[in-house]
Write an enzyme that holds these catalytic residues in place. Sequence first.
Site: not given
Length: 409
Positions: A68, A122, A194, A219
């Site tokens: 992890r 967003y 962002d 993206k």
Amino acid sequence: MADHDNEHLGTGTRLVGVGRRADWTGTADHPGAVVNPPVYRASTHLYPDMAALRAHPANVDGNFYYGRRGAPTQWALAEALTALEPGAEGTVLYPSGVAAIMGALLTVLRPGDVLMMIDNAYEPSRAMGRGLLKDFGVETRWFNSADTAAFAAAICPRTKAVLLESPGSLTMEVCDVPALAAAAKARGATVVIDNTWASSLGFPALERGADISVMSLTKHVGGHSDAMMGSASAGKEWATKLRVRAQGLGNVVSPDDASLMLRGLRTMGLRLAQETASALAIAEWLSARPEVARVLCPMLPGSPGHELWARDFSGGCGLFSFVLKGGTSAARDALIDALALFGIGFSWGGFESLATPVDPAAIRTASAWPLPGMDAADKFGVRLSIGLEDTADLIADLERGLAAWEAAA
Ligand SMILES: *Cc1c(COP(=O)(O)O)cnc(C)c1O
């Protein structure tokens, strides 16, 4: 697209080199033996003996410990992103961009706090304010990014975080990040941005005043529409807190996906340069069309926020919107359906072009739509993600789309 950081090498050169530590790409006998960090698929990490297990620093980045906490594939990607974000001293990876935004907000906010969120954020970020954050006692207030003075006046002692996004989703207005961030920080609020649209290559978010810079790697970094991931980069203090919170939430990204992101990263500068140039040419073409009321593209002179973009950004990307003159929703559907080279899908930043309908009025709560100076009848928008196809072919395709719009109107 360079010269926004202190490093003496150009962006292209740095994109080739970042994250490729010789001890992550080879063995002790043959450091740097392969070009890319191998995919370490590992949940279990093994210790040579009990002494090594007992001596192990439990919570330090960049050490084998347990799956992890990642392994060299993920560490290489995080290190690369840190190197590309001027002012960052650490990066935490998340399974998606949404997880990164939420991971950052959950690091900063506590019950009773106020989050001020930019109105053109967003939509899934807005949903966090209405949903999970509200359930956990955080109050979200949306603000109009065009009014810096009103924003500063609205900050209260409970305001602990501000979420910015510039250009804003769908409508693409660029906000004055340095001014908004300075006002927020003067009142003790932490600024999360962002930065997916420009990425750290086009907008050095921490240097412009943000405390935490978030990207959806899905993206531009991935760039091939085949993997999802997010990141948050920050100076030392916030980077440490982000990591602790992400570990508490159990966030981990797959080494296969991290490897895809590293592959995408190497060509990101080239893709962004090409997509930016193509998008600007298409935006210019659209702005001269009689069917089009307004083009919302930060790189285009006359677009909302173009001056701020020219002042603060060193690059753009292929994502922008345009608004049609009058018309109907059905005619817009006909336009999008007539496009042969644009896929219909919600993502962006891939090598392939996409188109989606845009209806900001249904989303905004703190600022007007249509924008000041626009006709109320001009409300049907289309968002384009310009990929790597030839610009002339995309323009010919859009010409077919506009003919279908005319026929349906
Ligand atoms: C897509 C997107 C995100 C979310 O990224 P995912 O990786 O899809 O979760 C966040 N912000 C912006 C601006 C986006 O366009």
